[in-house]
Design a protein around this motif. Structure first.
Motif, PDB file in Angstrom:
ATOM      1  N   PRO A 196       1.103  -8.183  -7.191  1.00 15.68           N
ATOM      2  CA  PRO A 196       2.237  -8.497  -6.997  1.00 15.68           C
ATOM      3  C   PRO A 196       3.110  -7.198  -6.402  1.00 15.68           C
ATOM      4  CG  PRO A 196       1.874  -9.663  -8.770  1.00 15.68           C
ATOM      5  CD  PRO A 196       0.734  -8.731  -8.497  1.00 15.68           C
ATOM      6  N   THR A 197       2.658  -5.950  -6.959  1.00 12.37           N
ATOM      7  CA  THR A 197       3.236  -4.849  -6.718  1.00 12.37           C
ATOM      8  C   THR A 197       2.411  -3.716  -5.621  1.00 12.37           C
ATOM      9  OG1 THR A 197       2.707  -3.962  -8.790  1.00 12.37           O
ATOM     10  CG2 THR A 197       5.021  -5.140  -8.645  1.00 12.37           C
ATOM     11  N   GLY A 198       1.257  -4.362  -5.250  1.00 10.28           N
ATOM     12  CA  GLY A 198       0.494  -3.010  -4.527  1.00 10.28           C
ATOM     13  C   GLY A 198      -0.491  -3.736  -3.644  1.00 10.28           C
ATOM     14  N   LEU A 213      -0.263  -0.416   9.709  1.00  8.71           N
ATOM     15  CA  LEU A 213       0.863  -0.156  10.298  1.00  8.71           C
ATOM     16  C   LEU A 213       2.236   0.154   9.358  1.00  8.71           C
ATOM     17  CD1 LEU A 213       3.245  -0.087  12.864  1.00  8.71           C
ATOM     18  CD2 LEU A 213       3.072  -2.550  12.622  1.00  8.71           C
ATOM     19  N   ARG A 214       2.737   1.070   9.290  1.00  7.75           N
ATOM     20  CA  ARG A 214       3.831   1.351   8.414  1.00  7.75           C
ATOM     21  C   ARG A 214       5.068   1.126   9.269  1.00  7.75           C
ATOM     22  NH1 ARG A 214       4.992   3.260   3.420  1.00  7.75           N
ATOM     23  NH2 ARG A 214       7.314   3.769   3.011  1.00  7.75           N
ATOM     24  N   ARG A 215       5.583  -0.016   8.850  1.00 11.26           N
ATOM     25  CA  ARG A 215       6.789  -0.479   9.735  1.00 11.26           C
ATOM     26  C   ARG A 215       8.276  -0.367   9.234  1.00 11.26           C
ATOM     27  NH1 ARG A 215       9.852  -5.236  11.219  1.00 11.26           N
ATOM     28  NH2 ARG A 215       9.790  -5.914  13.276  1.00 11.26           N
ATOM     29  N   ALA A 216       8.918   0.280  10.083  1.00 11.82           N
ATOM     30  CA  ALA A 216      10.302   0.426   9.422  1.00 11.82           C
ATOM     31  C   ALA A 216      11.021  -0.776   9.300  1.00 11.82           C
ATOM     32  CB  ALA A 216      11.134   1.593  10.170  1.00 11.82           C
ATOM     33  N   ALA A 217      12.162  -1.034   8.796  1.00 17.37           N
ATOM     34  CA  ALA A 217      13.086  -2.128   8.907  1.00 17.37           C
ATOM     35  C   ALA A 217      13.436  -2.324  10.408  1.00 17.37           C
ATOM     36  CB  ALA A 217      14.130  -1.920   7.882  1.00 17.37           C
ATOM     37  N   GLY A 218      13.201  -3.640  10.775  1.00 22.31           N
ATOM     38  CA  GLY A 218      13.477  -3.974  12.261  1.00 22.31           C
ATOM     39  C   GLY A 218      12.441  -3.432  13.354  1.00 22.31           C
ATOM     40  N   GLY A 219      11.565  -2.776  12.859  1.00 23.75           N
ATOM     41  CA  GLY A 219      10.510  -2.401  13.856  1.00 23.75           C
ATOM     42  C   GLY A 219      10.814  -1.056  14.499  1.00 23.75           C
ATOM     43  N   PRO A 220       9.959  -0.755  15.325  1.00 25.54           N
ATOM     44  CA  PRO A 220      10.357   0.593  16.190  1.00 25.54           C
ATOM     45  C   PRO A 220      11.615   0.779  16.715  1.00 25.54           C
ATOM     46  CG  PRO A 220       8.671  -0.702  17.499  1.00 25.54           C
ATOM     47  CD  PRO A 220       8.786  -1.272  16.057  1.00 25.54           C
ATOM     48  N   HIS A 221      12.227  -0.262  17.263  1.00 24.05           N
ATOM     49  CA  HIS A 221      13.426  -0.381  17.810  1.00 24.05           C
ATOM     50  C   HIS A 221      14.810  -0.694  17.112  1.00 24.05           C
ATOM     51  CE1 HIS A 221      10.955   0.525  21.392  1.00 24.05           C
ATOM     52  NE2 HIS A 221      10.443  -0.510  21.260  1.00 24.05           N
ATOM     53  N   GLY A 222      14.580  -1.195  15.764  1.00 25.98           N
ATOM     54  CA  GLY A 222      15.517  -1.572  15.076  1.00 25.98           C
ATOM     55  C   GLY A 222      15.867  -3.002  15.107  1.00 25.98           C
ATOM     56  N   GLY A 223      16.383  -3.849  14.082  1.00 28.83           N
ATOM     57  CA  GLY A 223      16.994  -4.956  14.265  1.00 28.83           C
ATOM     58  C   GLY A 223      16.175  -6.139  14.706  1.00 28.83           C
ATOM     59  N   VAL A 272      -0.806   1.177  -1.260  1.00 25.31           N
ATOM     60  CA  VAL A 272       0.701   0.967  -0.969  1.00 25.31           C
ATOM     61  C   VAL A 272       1.096   0.564  -2.297  1.00 25.31           C
ATOM     62  CG1 VAL A 272       2.501   0.294   0.418  1.00 25.31           C
ATOM     63  CG2 VAL A 272       0.079   0.425   1.444  1.00 25.31           C
ATOM     64  N   ASP A 273       2.049   1.135  -3.015  1.00 29.68           N
ATOM     65  CA  ASP A 273       2.590   1.030  -4.266  1.00 29.68           C
ATOM     66  C   ASP A 273       3.869   0.165  -4.249  1.00 29.68           C
ATOM     67  OD1 ASP A 273       4.752   2.745  -3.928  1.00 29.68           O
ATOM     68  OD2 ASP A 273       4.205   4.291  -5.042  1.00 29.68           O
ATOM     69  N   GLY A 274       4.281   0.060  -5.432  1.00 28.21           N
ATOM     70  CA  GLY A 274       5.205  -1.020  -5.738  1.00 28.21           C
ATOM     71  C   GLY A 274       6.637  -0.499  -4.927  1.00 28.21           C
ATOM     72  N   ASP A 275       6.720   0.558  -4.464  1.00 30.76           N
ATOM     73  CA  ASP A 275       7.950   1.330  -3.768  1.00 30.76           C
ATOM     74  C   ASP A 275       7.851   1.431  -2.273  1.00 30.76           C
ATOM     75  OD1 ASP A 275       9.871   1.145  -5.978  1.00 30.76           O
ATOM     76  OD2 ASP A 275       8.389   2.888  -6.781  1.00 30.76           O
ATOM     77  N   LEU A 276       6.447   1.052  -1.926  1.00 26.88           N
ATOM     78  CA  LEU A 276       6.023   1.186  -0.454  1.00 26.88           C
ATOM     79  C   LEU A 276       5.588   2.622  -0.228  1.00 26.88           C
ATOM     80  CD1 LEU A 276       8.115  -1.007   2.069  1.00 26.88           C
ATOM     81  CD2 LEU A 276       5.835  -1.323   1.282  1.00 26.88           C
ATOM     82  N   VAL A 277       5.200   3.311  -1.202  1.00 26.75           N
ATOM     83  CA  VAL A 277       4.814   4.767  -0.819  1.00 26.75           C
ATOM     84  C   VAL A 277       3.319   4.638  -0.516  1.00 26.75           C
ATOM     85  CG1 VAL A 277       4.022   6.745  -2.051  1.00 26.75           C
ATOM     86  CG2 VAL A 277       6.498   5.557  -2.452  1.00 26.75           C
ATOM     87  N   SER A 278       2.817   5.039   0.351  1.00 25.23           N
ATOM     88  CA  SER A 278       1.335   5.194   1.023  1.00 25.23           C
ATOM     89  C   SER A 278       0.711   6.361   0.586  1.00 25.23           C
ATOM     90  CB  SER A 278       1.259   4.839   2.334  1.00 25.23           C
ATOM     91  OG  SER A 278       1.960   3.380   2.593  1.00 25.23           O
ATOM     92  N   THR A 279      -0.478   6.294   0.151  1.00 25.24           N
ATOM     93  CA  THR A 279      -1.611   7.335   0.023  1.00 25.24           C
ATOM     94  C   THR A 279      -2.910   6.912   0.796  1.00 25.24           C
ATOM     95  OG1 THR A 279      -2.419   6.560  -2.055  1.00 25.24           O
ATOM     96  CG2 THR A 279      -0.520   8.021  -2.096  1.00 25.24           C
ATOM     97  N   ARG A 280      -3.562   7.771   1.553  1.00 21.55           N
ATOM     98  CA  ARG A 280      -4.480   7.632   2.074  1.00 21.55           C
ATOM     99  C   ARG A 280      -5.785   8.858   1.699  1.00 21.55           C
ATOM    100  NH1 ARG A 280      -3.148   6.280   8.315  1.00 21.55           N
ATOM    101  NH2 ARG A 280      -5.296   6.395   8.356  1.00 21.55           N
ATOM    102  N   ARG A 281      -6.931   8.263   1.485  1.00 28.09           N
ATOM    103  CA  ARG A 281      -7.898   9.207   0.979  1.00 28.09           C
ATOM    104  C   ARG A 281      -9.251   8.853   1.273  1.00 28.09           C
ATOM    105  NH1 ARG A 281      -9.749   8.982  -4.600  1.00 28.09           N
ATOM    106  NH2 ARG A 281      -8.823   6.998  -5.595  1.00 28.09           N
ATOM    107  N   VAL A 282     -10.215   9.789   1.726  1.00 29.85           N
ATOM    108  CA  VAL A 282     -11.546   9.329   2.171  1.00 29.85           C
ATOM    109  C   VAL A 282     -12.216   9.313   0.681  1.00 29.85           C
ATOM    110  CG1 VAL A 282     -13.878   9.725   3.031  1.00 29.85           C
ATOM    111  CG2 VAL A 282     -11.383  10.157   4.450  1.00 29.85           C
TER     112      VAL A 282
END
Length: 308
Positions: A196-198, A213-223, A272-282
């Motif tokens: 539910p949170t990850g 894809l890390r998508r900002a609110a509204g996508g690359p152009h907003g809204g 991706v954690d419950g606050d949308l913080v992403s970590t990536r590691r090999v």
């Protein structure tokens, strides 16, 4: 293969090809958002001619109290394409969709992704062989397996390591995948696991792509609301709520023209954690000890992995 790193490949391995099976994971946590999914979005005639019909579709979400909700259907067994083509409007913090082309296991609900264990949902795209050896490694966790697939058994191995290490999902995925890479024949292990949170996603080795894809609110152009569709017309996802909320999406292929899509590196684990913080590691730096080619797979397994 001591010292060999996860680079290179051959045409027999179809390095970085789009697989037949399709994975799609999304999280907007901690926000609950509405999204609509179509799991067989009107394939055109060429798609029908060049691809056999899928063997199953599934969608996994979470109720407000965190209970997993899985809806899935083995299409060829029941000839119920309406299940996949009808719009499914669901609310959740995380979503997991999968289109299955069977590599192991018959056409049965118990063999259709996603799978649920311990309140977590899991879908996998790849082939792992020598299932008796994998079952032996599961020990008592073999009781979690209801079906015939390599995917559910691999999920049970991850669950075993989660239980053994105090609940660290990322560490369990890395440990389970490393054991498989060291001990079993492997064509590919691409996976998405959600709570539910990850959300966790692993690409291994370089056989198939897996994009994030890390998508900002509204996508690359907003809204803008979210409107994603796979090129093959297999999965489409839409969410009006994401015009105002950020999200992270993982998919087997780039699903729109957003320049933010990035391929995970071979052996790379995304969390991706419950606050949308992403970590990536090999977490897996070398290919499997026994890396299979497409030609070494059985007919059905090869068909499930071929993107052409």
């Amino acid at each position: 293969m001591p010292g060999r790193r996860l680079t290179g490949g051959s045409s027999q391995h179809r390095k970085g090809c789009p697989p037949m099976c399709r994975l799609f994971g999304m999280t907007a946590a901690p926000q609950r958002v509405h999204a609509t999914f179509w799991l067989l979005e009107a394939p055109d005639s060429l798609a029908r001619q060049s691809r056999r019909e899928p063997d199953g579709t599934g969608l996994g979400t979470f109720a407000e109290d965190g209970t997993p909700v899985v809806e899935k259907q083995p299409l060829a067994a029941y000839r119920d394409e309406e299940f996949a083509r009808e719009a499914k409007q669901r609310e959740s913090t995380t979503f997991l969709a999968h289109i299955r082309y069977a590599s192991t296991g018959g056409l049965d609900p118990r063999n259709t992704h996603p799978f649920e264990q311990g309140g977590r949902l899991f879908a996998h795209n790849g082939v792992i062989q020598d299932l008796p050896a994998l079952e032996a490694e599961l020990g008592d966790h073999r009781d979690l397996v209801a079906g015939d697939t390599d995917s559910e058994r691999f999920f049970a191995l991850i669950t075993k390591h989660i239980d053994d290490n105090g609940g660290d999902v990322g560490a369990a995925i890395a440990t389970a995948a490393q054991w498989v890479a060291d001990n079993l024949p492997v064509y590919a292990i691409n996976l998405v696991l959600t709570t539910p949170t990850g959300l966790w996603a692993l690409r291994y080795p370089d056989t198939h792509y897996l994009f994030v894809l890390r998508r900002a609110a509204g996508g690359p152009h907003g809204g803008r609301h979210l409107e994603h569709a796979s090129a093959a017309g297999r999965i489409r996802a839409r969410s009006g709520d994401l015009s105002g909320c950020p999200a992270v999406v993982v998919a087997s292929e780039r699903m729109d023209e957003d320049p933010g899509w990035q391929p995970l590196r071979p052996g790379e684990l995304l969390h991706v954690d419950g606050d949308l913080v992403s970590t990536r590691r090999v977490v897996l730096e070398r290919p499997p000890q026994n890396l299979l080619t497409l030609h070494q797979l059985g007919k059905h397994a090869a068909a499930s992995q071929s993107g052409t």
